[in-house]
Design an enzyme around this catalytic site. Structure first.
Site, PDB file in Angstrom:
ATOM      1  N   SER A 169      44.107  11.530 -21.609  1.00 24.36           N
ATOM      2  CA  SER A 169      44.053  12.464 -20.481  1.00 24.36           C
ATOM      3  C   SER A 169      43.464  13.809 -20.892  1.00 24.36           C
ATOM      4  CB  SER A 169      45.460  12.663 -19.899  1.00 24.36           C
ATOM      5  OG  SER A 169      45.990  11.450 -19.430  1.00 24.36           O
TER       6      SER A 169
ATOM      7  N   LYS B  32      45.962   0.804 -10.214  1.00 19.04           N
ATOM      8  CA  LYS B  32      45.510   0.998 -11.584  1.00 19.04           C
ATOM      9  C   LYS B  32      44.277   0.135 -11.861  1.00 19.04           C
ATOM     10  CE  LYS B  32      48.608   4.009 -12.669  1.00 19.04           C
ATOM     11  NZ  LYS B  32      48.231   5.382 -13.037  1.00 19.04           N
TER      12      LYS B  32
ATOM     13  N   ARG C 230      46.171  -2.381 -20.644  1.00 24.46           N
ATOM     14  CA  ARG C 230      47.596  -2.273 -20.937  1.00 24.46           C
ATOM     15  C   ARG C 230      48.310  -3.618 -20.828  1.00 24.46           C
ATOM     16  NH1 ARG C 230      48.769   2.633 -22.213  1.00 24.46           N
ATOM     17  NH2 ARG C 230      47.546   4.359 -21.361  1.00 24.46           N
TER      18      ARG C 230
ATOM     19  N   ARG D 198      37.943  -1.071  -6.260  1.00 23.27           N
ATOM     20  CA  ARG D 198      39.087  -0.157  -6.184  1.00 23.27           C
ATOM     21  C   ARG D 198      38.768   0.958  -5.190  1.00 23.27           C
ATOM     22  NH1 ARG D 198      39.976   1.197 -12.424  1.00 23.27           N
ATOM     23  NH2 ARG D 198      41.587   2.572 -11.570  1.00 23.27           N
TER      24      ARG D 198
ATOM     25  N   ARG E 104      39.747  15.741 -19.770  1.00 16.88           N
ATOM     26  CA  ARG E 104      39.738  17.090 -19.195  1.00 16.88           C
ATOM     27  C   ARG E 104      38.994  18.087 -20.071  1.00 16.88           C
ATOM     28  NH1 ARG E 104      43.709  14.143 -17.346  1.00 16.88           N
ATOM     29  NH2 ARG E 104      44.684  14.561 -15.324  1.00 16.88           N
TER      30      ARG E 104
ATOM     31  N   ASP F  55      52.365   4.382 -16.672  1.00 14.82           N
ATOM     32  CA  ASP F  55      51.465   3.615 -17.536  1.00 14.82           C
ATOM     33  C   ASP F  55      52.218   2.681 -18.478  1.00 14.82           C
ATOM     34  OD1 ASP F  55      49.175   4.673 -16.465  1.00 14.82           O
ATOM     35  OD2 ASP F  55      49.051   6.312 -17.905  1.00 14.82           O
TER      36      ASP F  55
END
Length: 406
Positions: free
Chosen positions: A23, A318, A363, A118, A27, A291
């Site tokens: 994350s 997700k 994941r 999505r 950014r 997550d």
């Protein structure tokens, strides 16, 4: 403290783990689209998703050098504005949600087969309320292009607990003279607020901490094998919901060190053992551990326990519909599981051999991989490249007899 290192019970005890936070990596790169500055990034996560963000910034006109050994240098003083470009974002939903408002007008955004299915309704809606004119396919699918940017200001009630939508609106406000007032129904991750709202320098050096979402796989392996490990990671209170859950379950943790870097809390801990005594997770904790839900489910099946989890609607948005895919894969293994509209009931027990279909979700692959059973075949090993590229280097050794199916 040295006695812990003498214990020959975990293969990672002599290795230095450097797994950059995904994350914060995204950014840090996207900040170059907002202000003219020089950014040096250390411990960058070199995954497919972050490389997609880097290529997007290069395509727009930012000068980027690297990454080389997890180091990246960005210079945005002389931007070459490129219009009418096609930006391919692969399967990175994080990139498209965070950067949509920063894309130059008349530039196209396109994803792969999975990303194109999505819906981006939740991110397009607030931007249209601000005054953006956005063209997209039916049901808000990609490809997407911004035809015009109007700034009207907005008071927006963030109904869905999504840090990416909030971050997109914050980056939109930082990139213009627009004032946005955001009200959250449930508090979500605050990396954007911590990192950008206090930056006043032109030259920025970002040291990215270890990602807890990746470290959590090592913690699970440790608890299943009943080993001891010393770990360093980012201790953001909105990211450690899974860690809080383990503490409530009875995990033994000793804090060795703590420091603050760019308003993020970095800690060093020792984890010893776990007494599993928690059987209900309410929806107010889910936003902090969204997550890690696949990891939690594969962790529970190693114990003969019954658990009920509420508030899992966000899992449907997700990389895949994780709620349905986890349900189907656990059924393949013979696990007793019941799914309703907004909650799930699962009972851990012995399971048999079968195929696991992780589809396009990284994941799902990693969560089933660390179960430590050589009777399972798992599909799509390439999924790990999106968030944890050195996953197999850590876990695939002589002690683990896993094999994958592609």
């Amino acid at each position: 403290m040295k006695s812990y290192f003498k214990n020959n019970n975990f293969f990672l005890k002599k290795k230095v783990l450097k797994i950059g936070d995904k994350s914060i990596s995204h950014r840090s790169i996207l900040y170059s689209l907002i202000k003219s500055n020089i950014i040096e990034i250390n411990n960058l996560l070199e995954s497919c998703d972050t490389l997609t963000t880097i290529n997007l910034c290069k395509n727009i006109g930012i000068n980027i050098y690297g990454p080389i050994n997890k180091y990246l240098l960005i210079c945005s003083f002389k931007k070459k504005i490129n219009k009418e470009k096609i930006n391919f974002l692969g399967n990175s939903g994080t990139t498209i949600r965070l950067s949509l408002s920063l894309i130059i007008e008349n530039n196209f955004i396109l994803g792969d087969k999975s990303l194109n299915k999505r819906t981006m309704y939740r991110i397009i809606k607030p931007l249209c309320l601000i005054g953006y004119v956005i063209q997209c396919k039916k049901n808000f699918f990609t490809p997407i292009t911004i035809l015009k940017k109007n700034n009207f200001g907005l008071k927006y009630n963030l109904v869905n607990a999504s840090s990416q939508i909030k971050s997109c609106l914050i980056l939109t406000s930082l990139n213009s003279f627009l004032k946005l007032y955001i009200k959250e129904k449930k508090k979500t991750r605050d990396h954007t607020e911590r990192m950008f709202l206090n930056i006043k320098k032109n030259n920025i050096i970002v040291n990215i901490p270890n990602d807890f979402s990746s470290i959590s796989f090592i913690i699970n392996y440790l608890l299943i094998k009943k080993k001891i490990l010393i770990l360093n990671f980012n201790f953001n209170k909105f990211r450690i919901g899974y860690f809080d859950y383990l503490i409530k379950c009875g995990i033994n943790v000793f804090f060795l060190k703590k420091k603050i870097c760019y308003n993020e809390h970095l800690i060093k801990i020792i984890i010893t053992k776990l007494k599993f005594n928690k059987n209900v997770i309410f929806s107010n904790l889910i936003s902090k551990m969204i997550d890690e839900i696949p990891l939690l489910l594969t962790f529970i099946i190693n114990f003969n326990k019954i658990i009920k989890i509420y508030g899992l609607e966000e899992l449907k948005f997700k990389e895949s519909n994780r709620l349905i895919n986890m349900y189907n894969n656990l059924l393949f293994l013979g696990i007793k599981i019941l799914i309703k509209k907004n909650y799930l009931i699962l009972k851990g027990s012995k399971f048999h051999s079968n195929f696991i279909f992780s589809k396009t979700d990284h994941r799902l692959f990693m969560s089933f991989y660390i179960i430590n059973k050589n009777i399972i075949k798992i599909s799509n090993v390439e999924n790990i490249l999106s968030s944890f590229p050195n996953f197999l280097n850590i876990f695939n050794n002589n002690k683990n007899k896993y094999y994958v199916y592609k």
